[in-house]
Design an enzyme around this catalytic site. Structure first.
Site, short mmCIF file in Angstrom:
data_model
loop_
_atom_site.label_atom_id
_atom_site.label_comp_id
_atom_site.label_asym_id
_atom_site.label_seq_id
_atom_site.Cartn_x
_atom_site.Cartn_y
_atom_site.Cartn_z
N ASP A 14 52.34 9.77 76.98
CA ASP A 14 51.34 10.76 77.37
C ASP A 14 51.02 11.62 76.17
O ASP A 14 51.87 11.85 75.31
CB ASP A 14 51.83 11.61 78.55
CG ASP A 14 53.11 12.35 78.27
OD1 ASP A 14 53.05 13.48 77.72
OD2 ASP A 14 54.20 11.85 78.60
N GLU A 41 55.18 22.59 86.56
CA GLU A 41 56.40 22.92 85.84
C GLU A 41 56.49 24.42 85.60
O GLU A 41 55.66 25.18 86.09
CB GLU A 41 56.47 22.14 84.54
CG GLU A 41 55.27 22.31 83.60
CD GLU A 41 55.39 21.43 82.37
OE1 GLU A 41 56.19 21.79 81.48
OE2 GLU A 41 54.71 20.38 82.31
N ASP A 69 50.36 18.35 86.94
CA ASP A 69 51.56 18.72 86.20
C ASP A 69 52.07 20.06 86.73
O ASP A 69 51.46 21.10 86.50
CB ASP A 69 51.21 18.80 84.71
CG ASP A 69 52.36 19.26 83.83
OD1 ASP A 69 53.46 19.50 84.34
OD2 ASP A 69 52.13 19.38 82.60
#
Length: 271
Positions: free
Chosen positions: A74, A165, A163
């Site tokens: 990625d 986090e 994503d």
């Protein structure tokens, strides 16, 4: 400019301080509010905050049964213009590219990275760095889809990724309770499905998910991309019994596995 093999970390505080010094040197008056606002467009890559908060084993390792996995990477703006032919020759067969963050940032290298990976034969997809305290899940999902996060049934485009986090700007869980965070995620995932017809992949770590989302299940609908920099994926977040992607190293670039053979990766791409 960073290359595909450079060390990479998000440094919003350093960037802000450098910007302030430069403005002072050239005689520009920069209001504090403007400096603070600039943090909304700072680029954070997949796993950058997880690596700051959780143990990291630097050596790249292969999981048990690696013959039944597909190797990929990625990338974000930190890699700049990527040499995709070189990565293909190293055995990388899929790539995820950062498209957006919040509702105010788009990756300036997205076209080269997204189209370049496709051109060499990789199966590719896009990801969105979520900032749940800045705007609704629906707003961020819409922004993502409109700026590279869409999907097409061409056999080489993977569903998008959200994503989730640690908050790079403040409180770990973005000031949300577990139930409020789960609601925000449902808002994002539902909107993405409505816009694209696909269920978005959820990228996270078990530790962050346990703290910020808890025992709300998304396993029945959303594939899991787990982040753990060790010799195995370890315990998975609540109710997921299997991982679809695993980010296992950040050296010399983010390293990932797909949990299955190449033909199964194409099945995921085709929906």
């Amino acid at each position: 400019m960073r290359t595909a093999f450079s060390s990479h970390r998000s440094r919003p505080l350093v960037a802000t301080l450098i910007g302030a010094v430069v403005c002072g040197v050239i005689g520009l008056a920069t209001p504090v509010s403007a400096i603070a606002a600039s943090s909304t467009t700072t680029d954070h890559e997949l796993g950058s905050q997880i690596r700051l908060h959780e143990p990291v084993a630097r050596a790249a390792v292969a999981p048990a049964g690696a013959a039944a996995t597909v190797s990929g990477i990625d990338v974000s703006s930190y890699q700049g213009n990527v040499n995709w032919s070189s990565l293909w020759s190293q055995g990388k067969r899929f790539a995820y590219v950062k498209a957006t963050e919040g509702t105010g940032y788009t990756n300036p290298y997205f076209a080269q990275q997204y189209n370049g990976s496709y051109a060499v034969g990789m199966v590719r997809g896009a990801y969105h760095f979520a900032v749940p305290d800045r705007s609704s899940g629906a707003a961020q999902a819409g922004y993502f889809v409109s700026n590279g996060g869409g999907w097409s049934r061409d056999g080489k485009t993977l569903p998008g990724v959200v994503d989730l986090e640690y908050n790079p700007y403040g409180a770990t869980c973005y000031g949300k309770s577990q139930s409020a965070m789960a609601s925000w995620i449902r808002d994002f995932t539902g909107t993405y499905r409505t816009r694209t017809g696909r269920d978005v992949v959820i990228y996270t770590s078990t530790s962050w998910w346990s703290q910020c989302v808890g025992n709300t299940a998304f396993a029945g609908t959303n594939p899991l991309w787990v982040a753990r920099y060790a010799s195995s994926p370890g315990t998975l977040p609540y109710n997921w019994s299997v991982w679809t992607f695993w980010q296992y190293s950040s050296s010399p670039i983010d390293q990932d596995y797909f949990n299955g053979a190449a033909d199964r990766l194409k099945v995921l791409a085709n929906g």
